[in-house]
Design an enzyme around this catalytic site. Structure first.
Site, PDB file in Angstrom:
ATOM      1  N   GLY A  12      46.803  53.927  26.971  1.00  0.00           N
ATOM      2  CA  GLY A  12      47.341  55.284  27.158  1.00  0.00           C
ATOM      3  C   GLY A  12      46.334  56.315  26.689  1.00  0.00           C
ATOM      4  N   ARG A  73      45.228  50.187  32.065  1.00  0.00           N
ATOM      5  CA  ARG A  73      45.738  49.036  31.301  1.00  0.00           C
ATOM      6  C   ARG A  73      45.419  47.828  32.186  1.00  0.00           C
ATOM      7  NH1 ARG A  73      48.908  51.245  27.177  1.00  0.00           N
ATOM      8  NH2 ARG A  73      50.078  53.112  27.697  1.00  0.00           N
ATOM      9  N   GLY A 103      44.069  52.078  21.763  1.00  0.00           N
ATOM     10  CA  GLY A 103      45.080  51.660  20.791  1.00  0.00           C
ATOM     11  C   GLY A 103      45.030  50.172  20.513  1.00  0.00           C
ATOM     12  N   ASP A 104      46.128  49.674  20.019  1.00  0.00           N
ATOM     13  CA  ASP A 104      46.215  48.285  19.568  1.00  0.00           C
ATOM     14  C   ASP A 104      45.745  47.258  20.611  1.00  0.00           C
ATOM     15  OD1 ASP A 104      47.492  46.583  17.375  1.00  0.00           O
ATOM     16  OD2 ASP A 104      48.433  45.802  19.200  1.00  0.00           O
ATOM     17  N   GLY A 105      46.217  47.387  21.852  1.00  0.00           N
ATOM     18  CA  GLY A 105      45.838  46.435  22.905  1.00  0.00           C
ATOM     19  C   GLY A 105      44.341  46.489  23.167  1.00  0.00           C
ATOM     20  N   THR A 126      45.037  57.074  20.325  1.00  0.00           N
ATOM     21  CA  THR A 126      46.425  56.904  20.790  1.00  0.00           C
ATOM     22  C   THR A 126      47.287  57.956  20.116  1.00  0.00           C
ATOM     23  OG1 THR A 126      48.408  55.524  20.605  1.00  0.00           O
ATOM     24  CG2 THR A 126      46.658  55.036  19.053  1.00  0.00           C
ATOM     25  N   ASP A 128      50.305  57.508  19.360  1.00  0.00           N
ATOM     26  CA  ASP A 128      51.399  56.858  18.612  1.00  0.00           C
ATOM     27  C   ASP A 128      51.186  56.745  17.094  1.00  0.00           C
ATOM     28  OD1 ASP A 128      52.682  56.568  20.990  1.00  0.00           O
ATOM     29  OD2 ASP A 128      52.500  54.398  21.116  1.00  0.00           O
ATOM     30  N   ASP A 130      49.919  54.262  15.578  1.00  0.00           N
ATOM     31  CA  ASP A 130      50.471  52.944  15.239  1.00  0.00           C
ATOM     32  C   ASP A 130      49.402  51.946  14.820  1.00  0.00           C
ATOM     33  OD1 ASP A 130      49.290  52.806  17.710  1.00  0.00           O
ATOM     34  OD2 ASP A 130      50.868  51.637  18.657  1.00  0.00           O
ATOM     35  N   MET A 170      57.888  59.845  22.277  1.00  0.00           N
ATOM     36  CA  MET A 170      57.218  58.560  22.457  1.00  0.00           C
ATOM     37  C   MET A 170      57.086  57.807  21.135  1.00  0.00           C
ATOM     38  SD  MET A 170      54.355  59.026  25.388  1.00  0.00           S
ATOM     39  CE  MET A 170      54.802  58.744  27.108  1.00  0.00           C
ATOM     40  N   GLY A 171      56.836  56.535  21.243  1.00  0.00           N
ATOM     41  CA  GLY A 171      56.692  55.682  20.063  1.00  0.00           C
ATOM     42  C   GLY A 171      57.540  54.440  20.240  1.00  0.00           C
ATOM     43  N   ARG A 172      56.936  53.408  20.850  1.00  0.00           N
ATOM     44  CA  ARG A 172      57.701  52.183  21.124  1.00  0.00           C
ATOM     45  C   ARG A 172      57.967  51.399  19.857  1.00  0.00           C
ATOM     46  NH1 ARG A 172      54.246  50.037  26.112  1.00  0.00           N
ATOM     47  NH2 ARG A 172      52.731  51.150  24.864  1.00  0.00           N
ATOM     48  N   ARG A 212      79.703  74.554   8.259  1.00  0.00           N
ATOM     49  CA  ARG A 212      79.034  75.628   7.500  1.00  0.00           C
ATOM     50  C   ARG A 212      78.608  76.771   8.416  1.00  0.00           C
ATOM     51  NH1 ARG A 212      74.881  72.464   5.455  1.00  0.00           N
ATOM     52  NH2 ARG A 212      73.421  73.856   6.491  1.00  0.00           N
ATOM     53  N   HIS A 216      73.842  74.885  15.964  1.00  0.00           N
ATOM     54  CA  HIS A 216      73.217  73.861  16.808  1.00  0.00           C
ATOM     55  C   HIS A 216      72.797  72.679  15.943  1.00  0.00           C
ATOM     56  CE1 HIS A 216      69.827  76.364  15.296  1.00  0.00           C
ATOM     57  NE2 HIS A 216      69.550  75.183  14.810  1.00  0.00           N
TER      58      HIS A 216
HETATM   59  O1  F6P Z   1      49.968  55.514  24.570  1.00  0.00           O
HETATM   60  C1  F6P Z   1      51.092  55.049  23.926  1.00  0.00           C
HETATM   61  C2  F6P Z   1      52.297  55.398  24.712  1.00  0.00           C
HETATM   62  O2  F6P Z   1      52.272  56.759  24.871  1.00  0.00           O
HETATM   63  C3  F6P Z   1      53.653  54.965  24.176  1.00  0.00           C
HETATM   64  O3  F6P Z   1      54.206  55.799  23.214  1.00  0.00           O
HETATM   65  C4  F6P Z   1      54.472  54.859  25.414  1.00  0.00           C
HETATM   66  O4  F6P Z   1      55.561  54.023  25.268  1.00  0.00           O
HETATM   67  C5  F6P Z   1      53.487  54.322  26.375  1.00  0.00           C
HETATM   68  O5  F6P Z   1      52.240  54.804  25.974  1.00  0.00           O
HETATM   69  C6  F6P Z   1      53.730  54.607  27.821  1.00  0.00           C
HETATM   70  O6  F6P Z   1      52.601  54.212  28.537  1.00  0.00           O
HETATM   71  P1  F6P Z   1      52.412  54.107  30.095  1.00  0.00           P
HETATM   72  O7  F6P Z   1      51.314  55.053  30.435  1.00  0.00           O
HETATM   73  O8  F6P Z   1      51.998  52.711  30.349  1.00  0.00           O
HETATM   74  O9  F6P Z   1      53.700  54.467  30.718  1.00  0.00           O
END
Ligand code: F6P
Length: 322
Positions: A12, A73, A103-105, A126, A128, A130, A170-172, A212, A216
């Site tokens: 991403g 990817r 990122g991680d991958g 990234t 995220d 993460d 976002m944030g899986r 109170r 919203h």
């Molecule tokens: O880059 C990380 C991220 O933004 C995640 O938070 C999100 O779930 C994912 O990428 C979505 O990626 P894609 O581009 O594959 O839909």
């Protein structure tokens, strides 16, 4: 012969990747290296999409979101044939060291290349936040600020209509975007994947606020949380009697001009990556930031570090949301 390095972006995209590319290219050239850009991440590596970078190839890109090298990817990179081709291409183009921004991958891909004898340095790109080996990733600060601006807009209309809104960010696997934007945006509740949510408790807080005279409430939910935004909104409506809307921010969070903080982080990390690639005998490293220091860890060690969310931020957000 000049040493030759290459840089790619993978996974991403994140705001600040361009600033990191610029830093790798310019610091490389400043150190008399030949620098190549590889387009479309590992997919482009397999296809041999290499282009020589000059000082002017990275002019006027620091302020732009996304990545001028494009990203992907790559499923093919995960296959033995694709991976083998990627290794061969690095040899064919005589690349002595590779900078991987992702990122991680992407880091796992980098580790596989290192185990195949290639020299790699990974930079955390990234939104995220993460990655375990760094306090902050490139793009996280911009994403948090984008969410913050959305919270402001949504709060205006939520308040006018005396509603609740669940904002999905976002944030899986990592709730940092939700946590940081939730605290700084004054959210009434924050739900993250790392901590089981007490929905009854959240509804009680919302009811107390309503009684109170609070007009919203805004609830931030990270996408990786078990209960869906729609189900959460339904429960909140049932338990509090407040009409509850859902807004999914989605890809808007991944774009935009990087903040000064992300540009600075990317510039510092990009130059650190070049410094590491210049070291004799260096095989694989991960660049990070700890406090205000740019650091480097062995890549495999970096990938094995446990990630802990900052519980003190959640505690503070809960105190401030009373
Ligand atoms: O880059 C990380 C991220 O933004 C995640 O938070 C999100 O779930 C994912 O990428 C979505 O990626 P894609 O581009 O594959 O839909």
């Amino acid at each position: 012969m000049a040493k030759r390095i290459a840089v790619l972006t993978s996974g991403g995209d994140s705001p600040g990747m361009n600033a990191a590319i610029r830093a790798v290219v310019r610091c490389g050239i400043w150190n008399k290296l030949e620098v190549y850009g590889i387009e479309r991440g590992y997919e482009g590596l397999i296809n041999g999409e290499f282009k020589e970078m000059t000082v002017s190839s990275v002019s006027d890109i620091m302020q732009r979101g996304g990545t001028v090298l494009k990203t992907a990817r790559s499923q093919r990179f995960m296959t033995p044939e694709g991976f083998q081709r990627a290794v061969e291409k690095l040899g064919q183009f005589k690349i002595d060291g590779l900078g991987i921004i992702g990122g991680d991958g992407s880091y796992r891909g980098g580790l596989a290349l290192a185990k195949a004898g290639k020299t790699v340095v990974c930079l955390p790109g990234t939104i995220d936040n993460d990655l375990n080996c760094t306090d902050f990733t490139i793009g996280f600060d911009t994403a948090v600020n984008t969410v913050l601006s959305a919270i402001g807009n949504i709060r205006d209309t939520t308040s006018s209509h005396e509603r609740s809104t669940v904002i999905e960010v976002m944030g899986r696997h990592c709730g940092d975007i939700a946590l940081y934007a939730g605290l700084t945006g004054g959210a009434e509740a924050i739900l993250i994947p790392e901590k089981p949510a007490d929905i009854d408790q959240i509804c009680e807080t919302l009811i107390k606020g309503k009684n109170r005279g609070k007009p919203h409430s805004v609830i931030i939910r990270a996408e990786g949380v078990e209960i869906s935004s729609a189900d959460l909104a339904k429960i909140i409506t049932e338990k509090t009697g407040m009409e509850t809307k859902v807004v999914v921010l989605g890809y808007v969070q991944r774009g935009g001009s990087p903040t000064a903080r992300d540009r600075l982080l990317a510039s510092r990390m990009g130059c650190k990556a070049v410094e590491l690639l210049l070291q004799d005998g260096m095989t694989s490293k991960a660049v990070g930031i700890r406090g205000n220091d740019i650091v480097a860890y062995d890549l495999e060690e970096a990938l094995n570090m446990p990630k802990q969310y900052d519980a003190s931020i959640m505690d503070l957000a809960e105190i401030l949301a009373i």
